[in-house]
Design an enzyme around this catalytic site. Structure first.
Site, PDB file in Angstrom:
ATOM      1  N   LYS A  84       0.921  -1.107   0.147  1.00 13.03           N
ATOM      2  CA  LYS A  84       0.027   0.062  -0.062  1.00 13.03           C
ATOM      3  C   LYS A  84       0.763   1.219  -0.022  1.00 13.03           C
ATOM      4  CE  LYS A  84      -4.759  -1.578   1.401  1.00 13.03           C
ATOM      5  NZ  LYS A  84      -4.245  -2.862   1.871  1.00 13.03           N
ATOM      6  N   GLU A 106      -9.956   7.404   3.433  1.00  6.58           N
ATOM      7  CA  GLU A 106     -10.748   6.699   4.064  1.00  6.58           C
ATOM      8  C   GLU A 106      -9.906   5.328   4.458  1.00  6.58           C
ATOM      9  OE1 GLU A 106     -10.340   6.356   0.871  1.00  6.58           O
ATOM     10  OE2 GLU A 106      -9.793   4.097   0.491  1.00  6.58           O
ATOM     11  N   SER A 373       1.559  -9.976  -0.927  1.00  5.53           N
ATOM     12  CA  SER A 373       1.094  -8.404  -0.841  1.00  5.53           C
ATOM     13  C   SER A 373       1.476  -8.020   0.503  1.00  5.53           C
ATOM     14  CB  SER A 373      -0.414  -8.202  -1.202  1.00  5.53           C
ATOM     15  OG  SER A 373      -1.117  -9.092  -0.427  1.00  5.53           O
TER      16      SER A 373
HETATM   17  C1  LIG Z   1      -5.063  -3.873   1.588  1.00  3.26           C
HETATM   18  C2  LIG Z   1      -4.573  -5.265   1.197  1.00  3.26           C
HETATM   19  C3  LIG Z   1      -4.957  -5.968   0.211  1.00  3.26           C
HETATM   20  C4  LIG Z   1      -6.068  -5.947  -0.463  1.00  3.26           C
HETATM   21  O1  LIG Z   1      -6.160  -4.844  -1.407  1.00  3.26           O
HETATM   22  P1  LIG Z   1      -5.643  -4.681  -2.812  1.00  3.26           P
HETATM   23  O2  LIG Z   1      -6.144  -3.299  -3.433  1.00  3.26           O
HETATM   24  O3  LIG Z   1      -6.695  -5.511  -3.618  1.00  3.26           O
HETATM   25  O4  LIG Z   1      -4.374  -4.955  -3.155  1.00  3.26           O
HETATM   26  C5  LIG Z   1      -4.323  -7.138  -0.001  1.00  3.26           C
HETATM   27  N1  LIG Z   1      -3.201  -7.445   0.816  1.00  3.26           N
HETATM   28  C6  LIG Z   1      -2.728  -6.627   1.803  1.00  3.26           C
HETATM   29  C7  LIG Z   1      -1.576  -7.123   2.565  1.00  3.26           C
HETATM   30  C8  LIG Z   1      -3.464  -5.442   1.969  1.00  3.26           C
HETATM   31  O5  LIG Z   1      -2.970  -4.659   3.326  1.00  3.26           O
END
Ligand SMILES: *Cc1c(COP(=O)(O)O)cnc(C)c1O
Length: 397
Positions: A84, A106, A373
């Site tokens: 993020k 948000e 992610s």
């Molecule tokens: C917020 C988040 C997501 C989901 O958001 P996307 O916009 O779909 O990437 C996925 N993995 C993590 C670690 C997150 O913090």
């Protein structure tokens, strides 16, 4: 109305918001082709975030599954522990360039709020985060984390007091404060130009991955797999691979307690076309077109819509979408921790869970890139509780 992604996207917002969006669009279009802006963005990606994130050959997991070679794109190693931050830094640099002094955003569970508060602290900008009141109670620690970073957290008491209401509130507040305030959206969602802008700030994931896989394997991967909430980490990895038709792209969403229950967040599997948060996309909705509450063990996947670019790629068959349950994701969380020594975010564990089912069916000479992610430290308590309540074995090895 112009739609950027087939018939998806657009600007389904009141007239007063359009001029604010236009101002952002003009500034963004200029910035993104300006080498000075690009250089500044890359400087912070490297020295503040710690990029490039590594592309790690998961040898143990590969051997265990006995199918394709698995590479992990390690977004969990970024500062703040997820992808993020790539986006919040990109948008805050744009805000600075536009001469804005204040940031609003948000947040649902608080992950985007924390990434925004982090960037705001670093750039010394005033920051206010709108969060559903119910979410502020469920995620007290993230509220404190944002406050610790110097942000003001405002609890939103309208509607269901969750993410959807926080988005509505943030947009209204933005219109009132447009003179000096920039609104940072947390995923590839919302009215144009946000889905495009967030993709441009996240596509560094795939730009790095394509270079790294060519260095390591001297070929493109056969598959890229990522979890999808709003869809930003997935588009971030996939964007660079889209023109390479031989690379198959798979997004994995939250099936919660099962697709045959009401407790899921499987937008692509069970949703339908509709308008949400200023965009035409695919969403989970009631008969009146209002978003229905969705559920996933993973707060980051708990969103009733998805980015319009994903809706388009599903429509034309370029990306496939799958859903995995809470239980499958928790088992993947445990297995990755125990086999590779990497504790993944519960969101990322959805992508891993699908890979666990799918990779054993692939030939050994194929290559898969799996997007991790984020890191799972934030999820450890919830996982402990889940294991207890569901009599799961801690040891998955
Ligand atoms: C917020 C988040 C997501 C989901 O958001 P996307 O916009 O779909 O990437 C996925 N993995 C993590 C670690 C997150 O913090």
């Amino acid at each position: 109305m112009k739609h950027e992604f087939g018939r998806f996207g657009g600007q389904y917002v009141p007239e007063v918001v359009i001029s604010a969006l236009n101002e952002v669009e003009v500034a963004f279009n200029e910035a993104i082709v300006d080498p000075v802006f690009k250089k500044e963005y890359l400087y912070y990606m490297k020295d503040f975030v710690g990029r490039p994130s590594t592309l790690y050959y998961a040898e143990n997991l590969t051997n265990r599954l006995g199918g394709a070679k698995i590479y992990l794109k390690r977004e969990d190693l970024n500062h703040t522990g997820a992808h993020k931050i790539n986006n919040t830094i990109g948008q805050i640099l744009l805000a600075k360039r536009m001469g804005k002094k204040k940031i609003i955003a948000e947040t649902g569970a608080g992950q985007h709020g924390v990434a925004t508060a982090t960037a705001a602290a670093m750039f010394n900008m005033e920051c206010e985060i709108f969060m559903g009141k119910e979410d502020t109670e469920r995620q007290r620690l993230n509220v404190f984390r944002m406050e610790l970073l110097g942000a003001k957290v405002t609890a939103v008491t309208r509607g269901t007091q969750t993410l959807s209401d926080a988005v509505d509130e943030a947009i209204e507040q933005w219109v009132d404060r447009i003179e000096d305030t920039f609104y940072i959206i947390g995923s590839v969602v919302g009215p144009h130009p946000y889905p495009t802008m967030v993709r441009e700030f996240q596509k560094i994931i795939g730009e790095e991955a394509i270079k790294q896989i060519l260095e390591k394997e001297n070929r493109l991967p056969d598959y890229c797999i990522a979890c999808v909430g709003g869809g930003s980490n997935a588009i971030g990895l996939f964007a660079e691979f889209i023109p390479h038709k031989e690379v198959q792209l798979i997004g994995v969403e939250g099936a919660g307690k099962g697709l045959d229950t009401d407790m899921h967040a499987a937008t692509m599997t069970l949703g339908s076309e509709g308008v949400l948060h200023g965009m035409n996309t695919i969403m989970i909705q009631d008969e009146d077109g209002n978003p229905k509450p969705v559920y996933s063990i993973s707060a980051g996947l708990d969103y009733p819509g998805i980015g319009p670019e994903h809706a388009h790629y599903k429509d034309i068959g370029r990306i496939q979408y799958k859903a995995v349950t809470d239980e499958e994701a928790v088992k993947a969380f445990l297995l990755m921790s125990q086999v590779e020594g990497i504790i993944p975010a519960i969101e990322s564990s959805h992508a891993i869970a699908y890979a666990l089912k799918f990779i054993p069916t692939l030939p050994k000479d194929q290559v898969v890139i799996l997007n991790v992610s984020g890191r799972g430290d934030k999820d450890v308590e919830a996982i402990e509780e889940y294991i207890k309540n569901n009599n799961l074995n801690l040891v998955q090895k």
